[in-house]
Design a protein around this motif. Sequence first.
Motif, PDB file in Angstrom:
ATOM      1  N   THR A 136       1.837  11.599  -0.431  1.00 57.90           N
ATOM      2  CA  THR A 136       1.929  13.038  -0.181  1.00 57.90           C
ATOM      3  C   THR A 136       1.008  13.428   0.968  1.00 57.90           C
ATOM      4  OG1 THR A 136       2.433  13.439  -2.497  1.00 57.90           O
ATOM      5  CG2 THR A 136       1.649  15.313  -1.223  1.00 57.90           C
ATOM      6  N   ARG A 137      -0.219  12.926   0.928  1.00 57.51           N
ATOM      7  CA  ARG A 137      -1.189  13.242   1.982  1.00 57.51           C
ATOM      8  C   ARG A 137      -0.750  12.672   3.326  1.00 57.51           C
ATOM      9  NH1 ARG A 137      -6.845  10.544   1.766  1.00 57.51           N
ATOM     10  NH2 ARG A 137      -6.349   9.648   3.752  1.00 57.51           N
ATOM     11  N   THR A 138      -0.241  11.446   3.329  1.00 59.62           N
ATOM     12  CA  THR A 138       0.210  10.815   4.564  1.00 59.62           C
ATOM     13  C   THR A 138       1.393  11.568   5.151  1.00 59.62           C
ATOM     14  OG1 THR A 138      -0.561   8.664   3.790  1.00 59.62           O
ATOM     15  CG2 THR A 138       1.019   8.646   5.578  1.00 59.62           C
ATOM     16  N   PHE A 186      -2.696   7.376  -7.524  1.00 58.28           N
ATOM     17  CA  PHE A 186      -3.293   7.261  -6.197  1.00 58.28           C
ATOM     18  C   PHE A 186      -2.204   7.062  -5.147  1.00 58.28           C
ATOM     19  CE2 PHE A 186      -5.018   4.419  -2.847  1.00 58.28           C
ATOM     20  CZ  PHE A 186      -5.897   5.309  -2.267  1.00 58.28           C
ATOM     21  N   ALA A 187      -1.243   6.174  -5.423  1.00 61.93           N
ATOM     22  CA  ALA A 187      -0.167   5.905  -4.470  1.00 61.93           C
ATOM     23  C   ALA A 187       0.639   7.178  -4.194  1.00 61.93           C
ATOM     24  CB  ALA A 187       0.742   4.797  -4.995  1.00 61.93           C
ATOM     25  N   ARG A 188       0.944   7.928  -5.244  1.00 58.75           N
ATOM     26  CA  ARG A 188       1.725   9.157  -5.096  1.00 58.75           C
ATOM     27  C   ARG A 188       0.966  10.165  -4.241  1.00 58.75           C
ATOM     28  NH1 ARG A 188       0.924  12.511  -8.932  1.00 58.75           N
ATOM     29  NH2 ARG A 188       0.970  10.927 -10.540  1.00 58.75           N
ATOM     30  N   MET A 192      -6.445  -0.160  -6.702  1.00 63.67           N
ATOM     31  CA  MET A 192      -5.855   0.940  -5.945  1.00 63.67           C
ATOM     32  C   MET A 192      -4.373   0.715  -5.694  1.00 63.67           C
ATOM     33  SD  MET A 192      -8.838   2.210  -3.308  1.00 63.67           S
ATOM     34  CE  MET A 192      -8.811   0.730  -2.359  1.00 63.67           C
ATOM     35  N   ALA A 193      -3.980  -0.530  -5.458  1.00 59.72           N
ATOM     36  CA  ALA A 193      -2.574  -0.832  -5.188  1.00 59.72           C
ATOM     37  C   ALA A 193      -1.694  -0.606  -6.418  1.00 59.72           C
ATOM     38  CB  ALA A 193      -2.432  -2.275  -4.704  1.00 59.72           C
ATOM     39  N   THR A 194      -2.269  -0.708  -7.602  1.00 60.52           N
ATOM     40  CA  THR A 194      -1.473  -0.554  -8.821  1.00 60.52           C
ATOM     41  C   THR A 194      -1.680   0.801  -9.498  1.00 60.52           C
ATOM     42  OG1 THR A 194      -3.174  -1.652 -10.152  1.00 60.52           O
ATOM     43  CG2 THR A 194      -1.416  -3.041  -9.252  1.00 60.52           C
ATOM     44  N   GLU A 247      -4.133   4.417   7.598  1.00 58.95           N
ATOM     45  CA  GLU A 247      -3.344   3.198   7.495  1.00 58.95           C
ATOM     46  C   GLU A 247      -2.893   3.020   6.055  1.00 58.95           C
ATOM     47  OE1 GLU A 247      -5.103  -0.288   9.141  1.00 58.95           O
ATOM     48  OE2 GLU A 247      -6.118   0.864  10.688  1.00 58.95           O
ATOM     49  N   LYS A 248      -1.728   2.399   5.898  1.00 56.63           N
ATOM     50  CA  LYS A 248      -1.221   2.159   4.556  1.00 56.63           C
ATOM     51  C   LYS A 248      -1.917   0.967   3.938  1.00 56.63           C
ATOM     52  CE  LYS A 248       3.178   4.259   4.907  1.00 56.63           C
ATOM     53  NZ  LYS A 248       4.288   4.504   4.084  1.00 56.63           N
ATOM     54  N   ILE A 249      -2.044   0.984   2.632  1.00 53.28           N
ATOM     55  CA  ILE A 249      -2.586  -0.141   1.871  1.00 53.28           C
ATOM     56  C   ILE A 249      -1.529  -1.236   1.824  1.00 53.28           C
ATOM     57  CG2 ILE A 249      -3.395  -0.921  -0.394  1.00 53.28           C
ATOM     58  CD1 ILE A 249      -4.446   1.865  -0.844  1.00 53.28           C
ATOM     59  N   PRO A 250      -1.918  -2.490   2.130  1.00 54.26           N
ATOM     60  CA  PRO A 250      -0.923  -3.568   2.087  1.00 54.26           C
ATOM     61  C   PRO A 250      -0.424  -3.814   0.684  1.00 54.26           C
ATOM     62  CG  PRO A 250      -3.116  -4.427   2.653  1.00 54.26           C
ATOM     63  CD  PRO A 250      -3.214  -2.948   2.515  1.00 54.26           C
TER      64      PRO A 250
END
Length: 88
Positions: free
Chosen positions: A71-73, A65-67, A59-61, A85-88
Motif C-alpha cells: 500500500t505504501r509503495t 507487513f507485506a500488505r 518480515m517476508a512471511t 526497494e522490495k524485499i526479495p
Amino acid sequence: MAKLKLNAIEDDKPVKATVEFPAVVWRDLQAYAEILGREHQQAPVEPAKLVPVMVTRFMATDRGFARLRRTRTAASRSNGDRGPEKIP
C-alpha cells in the motif's frame, strides 16, 4: 527429523548493527546455530549471523507487513516517488 525454517546461511556483505538480547534468547540462538550446522553438514554458524536471516524471514512471511508495504509503495509511486526497494 524436524525441518528448520532457515536454510544454510549465505555469505553476504553485512551492515553493522549493535543489538542486545536477553541471555535466554542468546542461548537459544547458539543452540539453533549448532543444530543448523549439523543439519547442513557444516560447522556451527556464528549465532549473530542468524539474526538478519531470521528477521528477513519474519518480515517476508508477515502478511500484515507485506500488505501495508504494498500500500505504501503504491502510494509513493502514484506521487512520482520511486519508493523503497522490495524485499526479495
